[in-house]
Scaffold this motif. Structure first.
Motif, PDB file in Angstrom:
ATOM      1  N   LYS A 135     -12.803   0.433   1.520  1.00 34.58           N
ATOM      2  CA  LYS A 135     -13.023  -0.614   0.516  1.00 34.58           C
ATOM      3  C   LYS A 135     -14.109  -0.199  -0.468  1.00 34.58           C
ATOM      4  CE  LYS A 135     -11.385  -4.807   2.814  1.00 34.58           C
ATOM      5  NZ  LYS A 135     -11.754  -6.153   3.311  1.00 34.58           N
ATOM      6  N   THR A 136     -15.151   0.450   0.054  1.00 30.75           N
ATOM      7  CA  THR A 136     -16.219   0.933  -0.820  1.00 30.75           C
ATOM      8  C   THR A 136     -15.696   1.975  -1.799  1.00 30.75           C
ATOM      9  OG1 THR A 136     -17.879   0.555   0.915  1.00 30.75           O
ATOM     10  CG2 THR A 136     -18.493   2.020  -0.881  1.00 30.75           C
TER      11      THR A 136
ATOM     12  N   SER B 236       0.834  -1.201   0.000  1.00 29.44           N
ATOM     13  CA  SER B 236       0.000   0.000   0.000  1.00 29.44           C
ATOM     14  C   SER B 236       0.872   1.256   0.000  1.00 29.44           C
ATOM     15  CB  SER B 236      -0.935   0.034   1.211  1.00 29.44           C
ATOM     16  OG  SER B 236      -2.131  -0.649   0.944  1.00 29.44           O
ATOM     17  N   PHE B 237       1.936   1.231   0.802  1.00 23.60           N
ATOM     18  CA  PHE B 237       2.869   2.369   0.813  1.00 23.60           C
ATOM     19  C   PHE B 237       3.501   2.543  -0.561  1.00 23.60           C
ATOM     20  CE2 PHE B 237       7.258   3.926   1.366  1.00 23.60           C
ATOM     21  CZ  PHE B 237       6.973   5.206   1.840  1.00 23.60           C
ATOM     22  N   GLY B 238       3.876   1.416  -1.178  1.00 27.40           N
ATOM     23  CA  GLY B 238       4.448   1.478  -2.519  1.00 27.40           C
ATOM     24  C   GLY B 238       3.475   2.051  -3.530  1.00 27.40           C
TER      25      GLY B 238
ATOM     26  N   SER C 181      -5.218   6.430   2.867  1.00 25.51           N
ATOM     27  CA  SER C 181      -6.289   6.174   3.836  1.00 25.51           C
ATOM     28  C   SER C 181      -6.126   4.803   4.484  1.00 25.51           C
ATOM     29  CB  SER C 181      -7.655   6.263   3.146  1.00 25.51           C
ATOM     30  OG  SER C 181      -7.868   7.555   2.596  1.00 25.51           O
ATOM     31  N   LYS C 182      -5.722   3.810   3.701  1.00 22.36           N
ATOM     32  CA  LYS C 182      -5.517   2.463   4.255  1.00 22.36           C
ATOM     33  C   LYS C 182      -4.463   2.471   5.358  1.00 22.36           C
ATOM     34  CE  LYS C 182      -6.863  -0.632   0.466  1.00 22.36           C
ATOM     35  NZ  LYS C 182      -6.382  -1.703  -0.438  1.00 22.36           N
ATOM     36  N   ILE C 183      -3.402   3.248   5.145  1.00 22.73           N
ATOM     37  CA  ILE C 183      -2.310   3.292   6.118  1.00 22.73           C
ATOM     38  C   ILE C 183      -2.651   4.217   7.291  1.00 22.73           C
ATOM     39  CG2 ILE C 183       0.089   4.018   6.470  1.00 22.73           C
ATOM     40  CD1 ILE C 183       0.654   3.119   3.598  1.00 22.73           C
ATOM     41  N   GLY C 184      -3.245   5.371   6.970  1.00 20.44           N
ATOM     42  CA  GLY C 184      -3.502   6.363   8.000  1.00 20.44           C
ATOM     43  C   GLY C 184      -4.767   6.150   8.803  1.00 20.44           C
ATOM     44  N   PHE C 185      -5.767   5.507   8.193  1.00 23.75           N
ATOM     45  CA  PHE C 185      -7.056   5.329   8.871  1.00 23.75           C
ATOM     46  C   PHE C 185      -7.551   3.890   8.734  1.00 23.75           C
ATOM     47  CE2 PHE C 185      -6.694   9.639   7.133  1.00 23.75           C
ATOM     48  CZ  PHE C 185      -6.780  10.399   8.302  1.00 23.75           C
TER      49      PHE C 185
END
Length: 236
Positions: free
Chosen positions: A197-198, A141-143, A185-189
Protein backbone atom coordinates in the motif's frame (compact mmCIF):
# COMPACT_ATOMS: atom_id res chain seq x y z
CA UNK A 1 -4.70 12.96 -41.24
CA UNK A 2 -8.24 14.05 -40.35
CA UNK A 3 -9.17 10.48 -39.36
CA UNK A 4 -6.07 10.20 -37.18
CA UNK A 5 -6.85 13.54 -35.53
CA UNK A 6 -10.40 12.40 -34.80
CA UNK A 7 -9.15 9.12 -33.33
CA UNK A 8 -6.76 11.02 -31.07
CA UNK A 9 -9.53 13.29 -29.83
CA UNK A 10 -11.92 10.39 -29.21
CA UNK A 11 -9.26 8.45 -27.29
CA UNK A 12 -8.14 11.46 -25.26
CA UNK A 13 -11.60 12.71 -24.34
CA UNK A 14 -12.84 9.21 -23.49
CA UNK A 15 -9.83 8.54 -21.24
CA UNK A 16 -10.43 11.79 -19.34
CA UNK A 17 -14.15 11.07 -18.94
CA UNK A 18 -13.34 7.53 -17.81
CA UNK A 19 -10.79 8.82 -15.28
CA UNK A 20 -13.39 11.19 -13.82
CA UNK A 21 -16.01 8.44 -13.59
CA UNK A 22 -13.48 6.04 -12.05
CA UNK A 23 -12.54 8.63 -9.44
CA UNK A 24 -16.19 8.93 -8.44
CA UNK A 25 -17.04 5.23 -8.80
CA UNK A 26 -14.05 3.73 -7.01
CA UNK A 27 -12.37 6.67 -5.33
CA UNK A 28 -15.55 7.98 -3.70
CA UNK A 29 -18.37 5.41 -3.72
CA UNK A 30 -16.44 2.17 -3.32
CA UNK A 31 -14.01 3.52 -0.75
CA UNK A 32 -16.82 5.11 1.26
CA UNK A 33 -18.78 1.85 1.37
CA UNK A 34 -15.92 -0.60 1.88
CA UNK A 35 -13.80 -0.55 5.03
CA UNK A 36 -11.09 -3.24 4.62
CA UNK A 37 -10.33 -3.24 8.35
CA UNK A 38 -13.95 -3.57 9.50
CA UNK A 39 -15.91 -6.25 7.57
CA UNK A 40 -19.03 -5.84 9.68
CA UNK A 41 -19.11 -2.11 8.95
CA UNK A 42 -18.68 -2.82 5.24
CA UNK A 43 -21.62 -5.22 5.13
CA UNK A 44 -23.77 -2.79 7.12
CA UNK A 45 -22.95 0.10 4.79
CA UNK A 46 -23.61 -1.96 1.67
CA UNK A 47 -27.03 -2.94 3.00
CA UNK A 48 -27.87 0.60 4.13
CA UNK A 49 -26.75 2.33 0.91
CA UNK A 50 -28.08 0.07 -1.82
CA UNK A 51 -28.82 3.01 -4.10
CA UNK A 52 -25.20 4.19 -3.82
CA UNK A 53 -23.93 0.66 -4.47
CA UNK A 54 -26.14 0.45 -7.57
CA UNK A 55 -24.62 3.72 -8.76
CA UNK A 56 -21.16 2.21 -8.38
CA UNK A 57 -22.12 -0.79 -10.52
CA UNK A 58 -23.54 1.52 -13.21
CA UNK A 59 -20.27 3.48 -13.09
CA UNK A 60 -18.23 0.32 -13.67
CA UNK A 61 -20.35 -0.55 -16.70
CA UNK A 62 -19.73 2.91 -18.14
CA UNK A 63 -15.98 2.46 -17.56
CA UNK A 64 -16.11 -0.86 -19.41
CA UNK A 65 -17.73 0.84 -22.40
CA UNK A 66 -15.08 3.58 -22.33
CA UNK A 67 -12.29 0.98 -22.34
CA UNK A 68 -13.68 -0.56 -25.52
CA UNK A 69 -13.90 2.86 -27.20
CA UNK A 70 -10.33 3.75 -26.14
CA UNK A 71 -8.97 0.41 -27.41
CA UNK A 72 -10.54 1.06 -30.82
CA UNK A 73 -9.49 4.74 -31.01
CA UNK A 74 -5.87 4.09 -30.01
CA UNK A 75 -5.64 1.30 -32.57
CA UNK A 76 -6.90 3.65 -35.28
CA UNK A 77 -4.42 6.30 -34.15
CA UNK A 78 -1.33 4.07 -34.19
CA UNK A 79 -2.15 1.49 -36.87
CA UNK A 80 -0.35 3.31 -39.70
CA UNK A 81 2.90 3.32 -37.72
CA UNK A 82 2.87 -0.27 -36.46
CA UNK A 83 -0.31 -2.16 -37.20
CA UNK A 84 0.67 -5.44 -35.54
CA UNK A 85 1.80 -3.83 -32.29
CA UNK A 86 -1.29 -1.60 -32.34
CA UNK A 87 -3.52 -4.66 -32.67
CA UNK A 88 -1.85 -6.44 -29.75
CA UNK A 89 -2.11 -3.28 -27.64
CA UNK A 90 -5.83 -2.96 -28.39
CA UNK A 91 -6.47 -6.66 -27.71
CA UNK A 92 -4.75 -6.40 -24.31
CA UNK A 93 -7.06 -3.53 -23.35
CA UNK A 94 -10.10 -5.53 -24.47
CA UNK A 95 -8.91 -8.51 -22.41
CA UNK A 96 -8.50 -6.19 -19.44
CA UNK A 97 -12.06 -4.93 -19.99
CA UNK A 98 -13.33 -8.52 -20.06
CA UNK A 99 -11.55 -9.31 -16.77
CA UNK A 100 -12.96 -6.13 -15.24
CA UNK A 101 -16.40 -7.25 -16.39
CA UNK A 102 -15.89 -10.51 -14.49
CA UNK A 103 -14.92 -8.51 -11.42
CA UNK A 104 -18.00 -6.29 -11.69
CA UNK A 105 -20.16 -9.43 -11.87
CA UNK A 106 -19.00 -10.13 -8.28
CA UNK A 107 -20.48 -6.79 -7.24
CA UNK A 108 -23.73 -7.67 -9.00
CA UNK A 109 -23.79 -10.92 -7.01
CA UNK A 110 -23.47 -8.90 -3.80
CA UNK A 111 -26.42 -6.75 -4.87
CA UNK A 112 -28.47 -9.89 -5.50
CA UNK A 113 -27.70 -11.14 -2.01
CA UNK A 114 -28.80 -7.82 -0.55
CA UNK A 115 -32.04 -8.10 -2.52
CA UNK A 116 -32.62 -11.63 -1.21
CA UNK A 117 -31.50 -13.54 -4.29
CA UNK A 118 -28.70 -16.08 -4.94
CA UNK A 119 -30.46 -18.68 -2.74
CA UNK A 120 -28.03 -18.17 0.16
CA UNK A 121 -29.08 -18.86 3.75
CA UNK A 122 -29.46 -15.61 5.73
CA UNK A 123 -26.83 -16.65 8.27
CA UNK A 124 -24.28 -17.11 5.48
CA UNK A 125 -25.21 -14.03 3.46
CA UNK A 126 -22.79 -11.60 5.11
CA UNK A 127 -19.87 -13.99 4.76
CA UNK A 128 -20.69 -14.59 1.10
CA UNK A 129 -20.91 -10.84 0.44
CA UNK A 130 -17.41 -10.36 1.86
CA UNK A 131 -16.16 -13.29 -0.21
CA UNK A 132 -17.54 -11.73 -3.41
CA UNK A 133 -16.03 -8.39 -2.43
CA UNK A 134 -12.60 -9.96 -1.93
CA UNK A 135 -12.98 -11.75 -5.27
CA UNK A 136 -13.79 -8.43 -6.94
CA UNK A 137 -10.58 -6.89 -5.62
CA UNK A 138 -8.36 -9.82 -6.61
CA UNK A 139 -9.94 -10.19 -10.07
CA UNK A 140 -9.57 -6.48 -10.75
CA UNK A 141 -5.94 -6.58 -9.58
CA UNK A 142 -5.27 -9.37 -12.08
CA UNK A 143 -6.94 -7.27 -14.76
CA UNK A 144 -4.74 -4.29 -13.89
CA UNK A 145 -1.65 -6.42 -14.53
CA UNK A 146 -2.96 -6.94 -18.06
CA UNK A 147 -3.74 -3.23 -18.25
CA UNK A 148 -0.12 -2.57 -17.27
CA UNK A 149 1.11 -4.62 -20.23
CA UNK A 150 -1.30 -2.65 -22.44
CA UNK A 151 0.32 0.60 -21.23
CA UNK A 152 3.77 -0.92 -21.76
CA UNK A 153 3.07 -1.59 -25.43
CA UNK A 154 1.39 1.81 -25.73
CA UNK A 155 4.62 3.33 -24.42
CA UNK A 156 6.63 1.45 -27.03
CA UNK A 157 4.27 2.73 -29.74
CA UNK A 158 4.76 6.28 -28.48
CA UNK A 159 8.55 5.87 -28.50
CA UNK A 160 8.44 4.56 -32.08
CA UNK A 161 6.36 7.49 -33.29
CA UNK A 162 8.24 10.45 -34.76
CA UNK A 163 5.28 12.70 -33.95
CA UNK A 164 5.24 11.99 -30.20
CA UNK A 165 7.87 13.32 -27.78
CA UNK A 166 9.84 10.51 -26.13
CA UNK A 167 8.74 11.86 -22.71
CA UNK A 168 5.27 10.38 -23.17
CA UNK A 169 6.64 6.98 -24.11
CA UNK A 170 8.89 6.92 -21.05
CA UNK A 171 6.04 8.06 -18.78
CA UNK A 172 3.67 5.41 -20.12
CA UNK A 173 6.30 2.70 -19.60
CA UNK A 174 6.92 3.94 -16.05
CA UNK A 175 3.17 3.82 -15.37
CA UNK A 176 2.99 0.34 -16.90
CA UNK A 177 5.79 -1.03 -14.72
CA UNK A 178 4.13 0.52 -11.66
CA UNK A 179 0.81 -1.21 -12.41
CA UNK A 180 2.47 -4.55 -13.12
CA UNK A 181 4.67 -4.43 -10.01
CA UNK A 182 2.00 -3.26 -7.56
CA UNK A 183 -0.77 -5.62 -8.62
CA UNK A 184 1.50 -8.63 -9.12
CA UNK A 185 2.67 -8.03 -5.55
CA UNK A 186 -0.92 -7.78 -4.29
CA UNK A 187 -1.73 -11.19 -5.76
CA UNK A 188 1.59 -12.91 -5.11
CA UNK A 189 2.48 -11.47 -1.71
CA UNK A 190 -0.76 -10.60 0.16
CA UNK A 191 1.08 -10.92 3.48
CA UNK A 192 2.97 -7.70 2.67
CA UNK A 193 -0.20 -5.63 2.40
CA UNK A 194 1.24 -2.68 4.36
CA UNK A 195 4.44 -2.17 2.31
CA UNK A 196 2.50 -2.73 -0.93
CA UNK A 197 0.00 0.00 0.00
CA UNK A 198 2.88 2.34 0.78
CA UNK A 199 4.50 1.59 -2.57
CA UNK A 200 1.15 2.11 -4.30
CA UNK A 201 0.80 5.55 -2.72
CA UNK A 202 4.30 6.48 -3.92
CA UNK A 203 3.68 5.20 -7.44
CA UNK A 204 0.13 6.54 -7.69
CA UNK A 205 1.29 9.74 -9.41
CA UNK A 206 3.04 8.09 -12.40
CA UNK A 207 0.26 5.47 -12.54
CA UNK A 208 -2.41 8.17 -12.79
CA UNK A 209 -0.52 10.76 -14.81
CA UNK A 210 0.84 8.32 -17.40
CA UNK A 211 -2.36 7.68 -19.32
CA UNK A 212 -4.22 10.83 -18.27
CA UNK A 213 -1.32 13.08 -19.29
CA UNK A 214 -1.05 11.28 -22.60
CA UNK A 215 -4.80 11.73 -23.06
CA UNK A 216 -4.37 15.51 -22.75
CA UNK A 217 -1.58 15.37 -25.35
CA UNK A 218 -3.85 13.36 -27.68
CA UNK A 219 -6.56 16.02 -27.41
CA UNK A 220 -4.19 18.95 -27.95
CA UNK A 221 -1.59 17.57 -30.36
CA UNK A 222 -2.56 14.05 -31.43
CA UNK A 223 -2.83 13.66 -35.19
CA UNK A 224 -1.73 17.21 -35.99
CA UNK A 225 1.05 17.69 -38.56
CA UNK A 226 4.54 17.54 -37.05
CA UNK A 227 6.00 21.00 -37.67
CA UNK A 228 9.63 19.85 -37.53
CA UNK A 229 9.04 17.12 -40.08
CA UNK A 230 7.19 19.53 -42.38
CA UNK A 231 10.03 22.05 -42.18
CA UNK A 232 12.60 19.36 -42.96
CA UNK A 233 10.59 18.26 -46.02
CA UNK A 234 10.27 21.83 -47.25
CA UNK A 235 14.02 22.46 -46.89
CA UNK A 236 15.04 19.21 -48.59
Amino acid sequence: MVAKRNSARIAGITILIMAAVASFTYGYIHNSLVDPNHPETTVSQLRASTWLFRTEIVGWHFILLCDVVVAWALYKFFKDENQQLSQITAVLRLIYAAVLGGAVFKLISILRIINGGEGIAPELADQQMLSFLKSFESTWSFGLIIFGFHLLLLGFLALQSKAIHFFWGVLLILAALSYITIHSSKIGFPEFEGPIKTAEMILSLPMAFGEVGFAVWLIIRGGKPNMKINEALQNS
